[in-house]
Design an enzyme around this catalytic site. Structure first.
Site, short mmCIF file in Angstrom:
data_model
loop_
_atom_site.label_atom_id
_atom_site.label_comp_id
_atom_site.label_asym_id
_atom_site.label_seq_id
_atom_site.Cartn_x
_atom_site.Cartn_y
_atom_site.Cartn_z
N VAL A 60 0.82 -1.22 0.00
CA VAL A 60 0.00 0.00 0.00
C VAL A 60 0.86 1.27 0.00
CG1 VAL A 60 -1.92 -1.18 1.11
CG2 VAL A 60 -0.26 0.00 2.53
N GLU A 61 0.23 2.39 -0.27
CA GLU A 61 0.87 3.71 -0.34
C GLU A 61 2.11 3.72 -1.24
OE1 GLU A 61 1.18 5.82 3.39
OE2 GLU A 61 -0.99 5.75 3.65
#
Ligand SMILES: Cc1cc2nc3c(=O)[nH]c(=O)nc-3n(C[C@H](O)[C@H](O)[C@H](O)COP(=O)(O)OP(=O)(O)OC[C@H]3O[C@@H](n4cnc5c(N)ncnc54)[C@H](O)[C@@H]3O)c2cc1C
Length: 823
Positions: free
Chosen positions: A500-501
């Site tokens: 993620v991110e």
């Protein structure tokens, strides 16, 4: 005389390049050299006249701006315009988002260490500290991670209530809107502490405080939007999520197919100008329970209700969950870490213009808004989660290595265990140093997009390394899941943190150096902007300034790299004396080597470097290690140079220097222009490759630090949940560990007596009785040993389940495949 003049000439040229002399100084110095050569060597007129003619021509060509621009700069300028890779506005916005800070200093080849050391050490306010000691501690005590992950697959209702009521969703929202208004440091400390208890809870708290409606409204929201939504978000009346990713747009999020069309529609009984939306999103954290959905989509104006333009670009909106046409999907299962996560869709959902984040003014600015917020959020959430995991394993796996005995010894005494244990301890020290340095920058208002990418990538990767090492050390007690297992869920969660991110491979291969090269380099962005300037005349003048500045910069780094390589960094300035002095000097060398290598790679590959991802990744690795090592040295100074921490500092610096060296060597090995690569290697490492991995002795000392109770261990693991007052697995480890340290001298007395032939019993229990009888130990000692056996057994025991088969044979609820997967 001839040889002396040659040496003098080389020394002068080298010194001028090294100190980055200006054009005037170059001209004066070279004229003086020429004069000395002419007079001193009594050259014949046949040599002198052409020599002075060439020199005069060079001075004219380079020193007179009008001539230089016409004959040198202009052809280069046109060539650059041709080869410069075309850049989409999305890429350009991403590149220009955020700010540059210490990363730019590292790119200069001669970082100003005093600037780093002068930066104030970040600290918590009394109110922030109280929230961490009280509310966060209470929240942790409400979390039974086994129940959350295995039985309820959700946080308990009392934890949800507590999170909302106590303002955990409003950490970043200012007090005027009912939030906590915490610093980045406090925000990170809260997430870190919760993560050390339950990753599920940490992610739940993290997301509303990271990239999402709250942050976007804070930065770009209209006054009405802020006044309406921020208090509701701060008090937990609204639960936000942010939906960017869809089946066809993951890493390449700019390619979202989700569409909004400007039109008139009905909103709360009134006809209004607005947007009709259709979307399909997946993986959305808090999506299944959200009440307010932040949405990214591409906006079109086919009927030209807003103006001439049809394609308006990525735009962000706030969609209340109960808006007609919104379909909240079922739940994904992200690797048994049951934070709320799932798909959602929208079919002909109408919203008025007032629901666009920032209103009409921010139409088409969505990508920049996201990248800017990510530049901040990426430096906080996942680094906090990673350090939480690192500190947990440093403290408890370190304790386990001191408690668990095999072959009649604590396993931590074996060199084989010391190697991974030292790595855990030192990487945790390094991770925490990078975390706090980055938070300090955020708290003084920087938005360092390159640095936040570095900490996101490297801290999650080090979390992966630490948890894998901890698994190896704890063996079966790490593997068998159950309430007694402290590692299993943190181990399962790692691919989530990696993905993620900004997924890690992409971040390493494209973002860190790709963005760093343009943003942090002292000249590249200036050249870039000059070439793209629609005003050609202005562009040419700017380009002239930038390109010659760049040439001087490269010459300076050639001189510095070679000098520092020959001397291995000695004789350069260090801001401190003592045990870390050499590390500062070695970083001076590596910084110059990095700056030069980056320039050679960019100059030889140009736009093709973007596709040579592995070369870009290696340059990014060097930049990252420079940043990580800077943070270690800064932390050591900030904490008052505690001598007990030196093994960790030494390990972290030596490991990073070795990794920089190896990344550079691999870069040189793979650069396509071989003669230049050989030359570069000779300039950077003229005396061979000096760095190695940390020695066995450093490993031993670093490992010992986490197997010994005391200030150094507490400092390293400060801020995680231990739960002394509550019954927790962590508290079991703490008790056994403290007791192990107390009985260690008694065990040594027994061991010595056995080796001296004083004790003959085969079994440990009999040996204790025998030792009491012989007066070798006291009854009190014996009681302590017996208690240790019970405490040790408590720590090493794992769970077993009678209903294991039934639990896992259960069919997943809602096994119907949502349309989203029917690709
Ligand atoms: C548990 C979880 C929670 C999430 N929460 C949210 C959320 O709340 N909101 C939201 O919008 N999104 C969310 N996401 C989405 C997340 O941001 C994406 O998963 C991520 O962007 C990667 O997309 P992908 O999984 O489709 O992988 P892909 O984009 O398919 O990537 C696959 C692999 O290819 C690599 N890759 C891709 N392009 C390149 C390249 N050019 N060079 C080198 N490597 C490349 C990636 O690094 C990755 O390793 C979440 C995801 C998960 C798993």
């Amino acid at each position: 005389m001839g040889f002396a003049t040659l040496v003098l000439s080389i020394a002068v040229v080298w010194a001028l390049a090294y100190w980055g002399a200006g054009t005037g100084v170059w001209v004066a110095a070279l004229a003086a050299l020429l004069a000395v050569t002419t007079i001193g060597t009594e050259l014949s007129g046949w040599v002198v006249v052409p020599l002075w003619t060439v020199a005069a021509a060079a001075v004219l060509l380079l020193g007179v701006p009008a001539i230089r621009r016409r004959y040198i700069t202009a052809p280069l300028f046109h060539q650059f315009r041709k080869v410069m890779p075309p850049m989409s506005s999305t890429e350009q916005e991403a590149l220009e988002a955020g700010s540059v800070w210490w990363d730019a200093e590292l790119f200069t080849g001669k970082p100003d260490w005093q600037r780093l050391l002068n930066m104030p050490k970040p600290h918590l306010s009394a109110e922030e500290q109280a929230f961490i000691d009280n509310e966060t501690e209470v929240l942790c005590s409400l979390l039974d991670d086994w129940r959350i992950t295995h039985e309820d697959r959700d946080l308990p209702p009392e934890a949800w209530r507590y999170i909302r009521e106590k303002g955990f969703f409003g950490l970043i929202i200012p007090e005027e809107f009912g939030g906590k208004g915490f610093s980045a440091l406090a925000h990170s400390e809260v997430v870190m502490k919760i993560a050390s208890r339950s990753v599920t809870a940490a992610v739940t708290v993290m997301v509303p405080n990271s990239l999402g409606p709250g942050k976007l409204l804070l930065h770009y929201g209209t006054r009405e939007q802020k006044q309406h939504y921020l208090p509701r978000l701060a008090q937990g009346d609204d639960i936000p999520c942010f939906a960017l990713t869809g089946p066809d747009a993951g890493s390449d999020a700019g390619a979202i197919p989700d569409r909004g069309e400007v039109c008139y529609g009905d909103w709360q009984g009134k006809r209004e100008l607005g947007v009709r939306l259709n979307w399909e999103k997946r993986y959305i954290t808090l999506g299944p329970v959200c009440t307010l959905l932040g949405l990214a989509f591409k906006l079109y104006d086919p009927d030209h209700l807003l103006g001439e333009q049809t394609e308006l670009g990525v735009t962000l909106a706030l969609i209340p969950r109960d808006t007609p046409g919104v379909q909240i999907g079922e739940r994904h299962i992200p690797l048994d870490i049951p934070f709320q996560n799932g798909p959602n869709e929208g079919h002909d959902v109408f919203i008025p213009m007032s629901q666009l984040i920032g209103g009409s003014e921010y139409i088409g600015q969505g990508w920049r808004m996201l990248v800017e917020c990510l530049a901040e959020g990426r430096g906080i959430s996942l680094p906090a989660l990673s350090v939480g995991a690192g500190k947990t394993v440093s403290r408890f796996t370190g304790a386990y290595a001191a408690i668990r005995r095999q072959f009649n010894m604590p396993i931590g005494r074996f060199e084989g265990i010391q190697e991974p244990l030292a790595r855990i301890a030192a990487l945790t020290y390094q991770m925490d140093a990078a975390r706090t340095l980055t938070l300090g920058a955020l708290d003084i208002g920087e938005k360092p997009s390159v640095i936040s990418a570095i900490v996101k990538y490297h801290l999650t990767e080090k979390y992966r390394r630490c948890i894998n090492d901890a698994m190896d050390i704890q063996g079966g007690s790490g593997i068998c899941l159950g309430p007694s297992n402290l590692l299993g869920r943190a181990y399962q969660a790692i691919p989530i943190a990696i993905t993620v991110e900004g997924a890690n491979i992409l971040t390493r291969s494209m973002i860190i150096f790709g963005q760093g090269a343009v943003r942090c380099h002292p000249w590249v962005l200036k050249e870039f902007q000059a070439v793209q300037n629609p005003d050609r005349k202005r562009g040419l003048a700017d380009f002239d300034h930038a390109i010659f500045g760049h040439v001087g910069f490269v010459l300076g780094n050639v001189a510095r790299s070679l000098f520092l390589g020959l001397t291995r960094g000695r004789f350069t300035r260090s801001p401190v004396q003592g045990p870390t002095r050499r590390y500062f000097q070695q970083l001076n060398w590596m910084s110059a080597a990095f700056a030069l290598s980056a320039d050679v790679a960019m100059m030889t590959l140009g736009g093709a470097l973007k596709r040579k991802e592995r070369l870009s990744a290696r340059l990014g690795d060097v930049l990252s290690e420079l940043y990580l090592t800077s943070s270690v040295l800064k932390r050591f100074e900030d904490q008052g140079r505690p001598e007990e921490d030196l093994p960790l500092v030494q390990w972290a610096c030596e490991n990073s220097l070795y990794r920089m060296q190896e990344s550079l060597r691999l870069l040189f090995r793979n650069l396509p222009f071989r003669p230049l690569a050989w030359l570069l290697r000779l300039v950077v490492f003229p005396t061979g490759s000096p760095y190695t991995e940390p020695s066995d002795l450093v490993d031993r000392d670093a490992a010992q630090l986490v197997m010994t109770p005391g200030a150094a261990r507490d400092r390293l693991t400060q801020g995680i949940y231990i739960g002394h007052e509550h019954h927790s697995r962590q508290a079991d480890y703490e008790r056994a560990f403290a007791h192990a340290a107390r009985v260690e001298p008694i065990e040594k007395t027994l061991r010595d007596a056995k080796h001296a032939g004083l004790l003959r019993s085969k079994h440990a229990a009999d040996r204790i009785d025998e030792a009491i009888e012989q007066g070798i130990i006291t009854q009190e000692d014996a009681d302590a040993l017996i208690e240790m056996q019970a405490l040790r057994r408590d720590v090493i025991m794992v769970d077993s389940f009678p209903d294991y088969g039934k639990q896992y044979a259960r069919q997943p609820k809602g096994s119907k495949k949502p349309a989203i997967y029917a690709v």
